[in-house]
Design a protein around this motif. Structure first.
Motif, short mmCIF file in Angstrom:
data_model
loop_
_atom_site.label_atom_id
_atom_site.label_comp_id
_atom_site.label_asym_id
_atom_site.label_seq_id
_atom_site.Cartn_x
_atom_site.Cartn_y
_atom_site.Cartn_z
N LEU A 343 44.99 30.33 33.88
CA LEU A 343 44.02 29.49 33.18
C LEU A 343 43.44 30.17 31.95
N GLY A 344 43.87 31.40 31.69
CA GLY A 344 43.44 32.06 30.46
C GLY A 344 42.64 33.32 30.64
N SER A 345 42.38 33.77 31.87
CA SER A 345 41.63 35.00 32.07
C SER A 345 42.46 36.20 31.62
N THR A 346 41.79 37.19 31.07
CA THR A 346 42.49 38.37 30.56
C THR A 346 42.62 39.46 31.60
N GLU A 347 41.87 39.38 32.72
CA GLU A 347 41.97 40.38 33.76
C GLU A 347 41.70 39.74 35.11
N GLN A 348 42.25 40.33 36.15
CA GLN A 348 42.03 39.84 37.50
C GLN A 348 40.74 40.44 38.03
N ALA A 349 39.78 39.57 38.29
CA ALA A 349 38.48 40.06 38.72
C ALA A 349 37.78 38.96 39.50
N THR A 350 36.71 39.34 40.21
CA THR A 350 35.86 38.38 40.91
C THR A 350 34.41 38.65 40.57
N ALA A 351 33.60 37.61 40.66
CA ALA A 351 32.16 37.73 40.43
C ALA A 351 31.45 36.84 41.43
N SER A 352 30.29 37.25 41.90
CA SER A 352 29.60 36.49 42.93
C SER A 352 28.09 36.55 42.73
N ALA A 353 27.40 35.60 43.36
CA ALA A 353 25.94 35.56 43.33
C ALA A 353 25.46 34.68 44.47
N VAL A 354 24.22 34.88 44.89
CA VAL A 354 23.59 34.04 45.90
C VAL A 354 22.48 33.26 45.23
N LYS A 371 34.35 45.54 36.00
CA LYS A 371 35.72 45.89 35.64
C LYS A 371 36.53 46.11 36.91
N PRO A 372 37.72 45.53 37.00
CA PRO A 372 38.52 45.71 38.22
C PRO A 372 38.76 47.17 38.53
N SER A 373 38.65 47.50 39.80
CA SER A 373 38.91 48.86 40.24
C SER A 373 40.37 49.01 40.63
N ILE A 374 40.96 50.11 40.22
CA ILE A 374 42.36 50.39 40.53
C ILE A 374 42.44 51.57 41.49
N ALA A 375 43.17 51.38 42.55
CA ALA A 375 43.41 52.47 43.51
C ALA A 375 44.88 52.88 43.42
N THR A 427 44.94 46.61 42.88
CA THR A 427 43.64 46.21 42.34
C THR A 427 42.71 45.89 43.49
N LEU A 428 41.48 46.43 43.42
CA LEU A 428 40.54 46.27 44.52
C LEU A 428 39.31 45.48 44.07
N PRO A 429 38.81 44.58 44.92
CA PRO A 429 37.55 43.90 44.61
C PRO A 429 36.38 44.81 44.95
N PRO A 430 35.22 44.59 44.34
CA PRO A 430 34.05 45.39 44.71
C PRO A 430 33.67 45.17 46.17
N SER A 465 34.15 48.83 38.36
CA SER A 465 34.58 49.66 37.23
C SER A 465 34.93 51.09 37.62
N GLU A 466 35.02 51.38 38.91
CA GLU A 466 35.33 52.74 39.35
C GLU A 466 36.74 52.79 39.92
N ASP A 467 37.61 53.55 39.28
CA ASP A 467 38.97 53.70 39.77
C ASP A 467 39.04 54.79 40.84
#
Length: 570
Positions: A343-354, A371-375, A427-430, A465-467
């Protein structure tokens, strides 16, 4: 009590896999106590290099399993019953994993041939009847495994399927008119994979143009009937909607009336009336770690619901990062956005809120992804010689987030093939995330290490953002196995029972836990549990494990009253 609890005979110190291993010897005392699992001495873990050998195709097996499927109430054979056979996964070095399906003939007979020696589960399914596993005695119980040897033919592996219960009725709107396309679901309390007691649908049906529904093939037991009006994907200008309700017509699950059905019973003419409510919209933007729009998918669900998959909403995040979702009623919700490159995103990431929703629209919500974390790391093998026959690409590193919604929206690279040099990059989610490896049968994860520390049970604490580097996943083909028999208070063998094995260390009893396992006895009265980590355990044999056990939590100063159901063996 003596009928419900029996002594475990022959619980061994768990053995690691070897080419030959002794059979368990009976314990004259018949006592239940800790069992010690010790690994055989191994060479230091070795990273395997060089070209791997090609795997040799396995030959067809020589075992056969056959039987009949009958109706439990009449004893007559049932035709066109689907019988599924699948490997249990308890064998340490299976030739291959089986997953086969066959159909019974006019005499209710079925057969599986050319099977490798091993342990299997069998399940029988037919419309109008309750699906049962072989050896299952109650709807809430697991079945018994079948163990077959090479060249062996097992006869009379029979099923008796009970007729399912039926619930019928109709759904009306607030004006007393039939309401079509309403999803009606019978729900039962179960513990999910995270140890939470929640209402989970057990089938369901959609109302027709007359508002009628008919739910069939229900197992005997207690249910709570829910009715959910179909929600729209994305936004809607219509502020009027219907809240999910529970029979006889309440929006509160705690006030719902319990329905108890018996095998073959038909409960008719139940009536549910939908409750109109005013809904609100939630709108905002989602951006990535660089502040760029993050088009993708938005999922909204109640953050503290006792009911699984109820009142969940979905919407698209537009190319400019904006989103709008309607149809929400008052309550607390969790929002999660998953970026979607298509759909046009430049990086694979997730964001959340309550967020908390009241009577007015909620605007200006801003979701910011870290920033996506890489392991990165390597898969290592304890037995270098055995590893020469393995192909790295046959193994996949799997990320398992502790957070349920994050796991549900994991990207395709949540299963990443291992590279030819046994390295991996995921790639790891927070949040808290565990790593696992799936691949060639007979190989298990022995340990996952980060910085030399074993994190197999606690997982990685992933910060945005922490690899993470130097992750080491050690595999072993020396897999533990526990087998044995059970005797009663007179020393007589017991053929039908369940065994629970759990670590002696209470800190390892969490959910999910690789240190806690259950098993049913097979057709010969033996049990087998494979793959437990080396350590000390307790083993307990019981007549029946009630999977609907009541679990509860107490907060500070809180008082709870529990209604418990006593289960006895007839």
């Amino acid at each position: 009590m003596a009928r419900q609890v029996a002594a475990v005979v022959g619980i061994l110190a768990l053995m690691t896999g070897a080419s030959a291993y002794p059979q368990p010897s009976p314990d004259p005392a018949g006592g239940v106590g800790p069992a010690v699992i010790e690994g055989l001495a191994q060479q230091p873990a070795t990273t395997v290099a060089g070209p791997p050998r090609e795997l040799v195709p396995t030959r067809p097996g020589t075992a056969t399993i056959r039987g009949r499927v009958l109706a439990a109430d009449t004893g007559l054979p049932l035709r066109k019953v689907q019988v599924r056979l699948s490997s249990t996964g308890e064998d340490r070095s299976p030739a291959r994993f089986e997953n086969q399906l066959t159909t019974t003939d006019a005499s209710g007979r079925y057969e599986f041939g050319e099977l490798p020696a091993g342990r299997y589960n069998l399940t029988a399914m037919k419309g109008g009847y309750v699906s049962f596993e072989y050896g299952q005695r109650r709807p809430a119980e697991s079945g018994k495994p079948i163990e077959v040897r090479a060249d062996q033919t097992l006869e009379k592996i029979d099923f008796a399927l009970p007729r399912g219960a039926v619930i019928t009725g109709h759904v009306l709107d607030e004006f007393g008119e039939p309401s079509a396309n309403v999803y009606v679901a019978p729900m039962r309390y179960h513990f999910d994979e995270r140890g939470r007691r929640r209402l989970i649908p057990a089938g369901g049906a959609t109302t027709n143009d007359l508002g009628e529904f008919r739910i069939f093939a229900l197992a005997p037991g207690d249910y709570y009937l829910s009715a959910t009006y179909p929600g729209e994907f994305g936004d809607s200008n219509d502020r009027a909607a219907y809240a999910p309700i529970y029979y006889p017509g309440t929006p509160e699950v705690d006030l719902a009336e319990r329905l108890t059905v018996a095998s073959g019973q038909t409960v008719t003419d139940l009536s549910l009336t939908l409750l109109p409510v005013r809904t609100v919209r939630v709108s905002g933007t989602a951006v990535d770690s660089e502040g760029r729009p993050m088009p993708g998918f938005l999922v909204i669900e109640p953050s503290r619901s006792k009911v699984a998959d109820m009142n969940q909403r979905m919407a698209l995040v537009q190319p400019d990062g904006s989103f709008t979702a309607g149809g929400l009623t008052a309550g607390e919700y969790r929002l999660l956005v998953r970026a979607e490159p298509m759909l046009g995103s430049t990086e694979q990431a997730t964001a959340s809120a309550v967020i908390t929703v009241g009577g007015d629209d909620v605007t200006g919500v801003r979701l910011v992804a870290g920033k996506p974390s890489i392991a990165t790391g390597k898969v290592v093998i304890g037995d270098a010689r055995a590893a020469q026959s393995l192909r790295p690409s046959a193994f996949h590193v799997v990320t398992i987030p502790d957070e349920e919604m994050t796991g549900a929206l994991s990207h395709d690279d949540a299963q990443t093939p291992v590279n030819d040099d046994w390295s991996f990059r995921v790639t790891l989610p927070p949040g808290r995330t565990r790593l696992h490896v799936f691949g060639t049968p007979g190989w298990n994860v022995k340990a996952v290490r980060s910085g030399g520390i074993d994190i197999s049970d606690v997982g990685l604490d992933v910060k945005a953002s922490e690899d993470l580097t130097n992750i080491e996943i050690e595999l072993t083909n020396r897999v533990t196995e526990t087998t044995g028999l059970v005797t009663d208070e007179r020393g007589e063998p017991v053929r039908d029972y369940a065994v629970v094995i759990f670590a002696r260390d209470r800190q390892k009893w969490g959910s999910p836990s690789r240190w806690v396992r259950t098993a049913r006895s097979d057709q010969d009265g033996r049990f087998k549990i494979g793959g437990l980590p080396p350590g000390e355990y307790f083993a307990y044999a019981v007549d029946f494990i009630e999977t609907l056990a009541t679990r509860f939590a107490l907060g500070e100063g809180e008082t709870q009253m529990l209604k418990l159901k006593l289960h006895t063996t007839p």
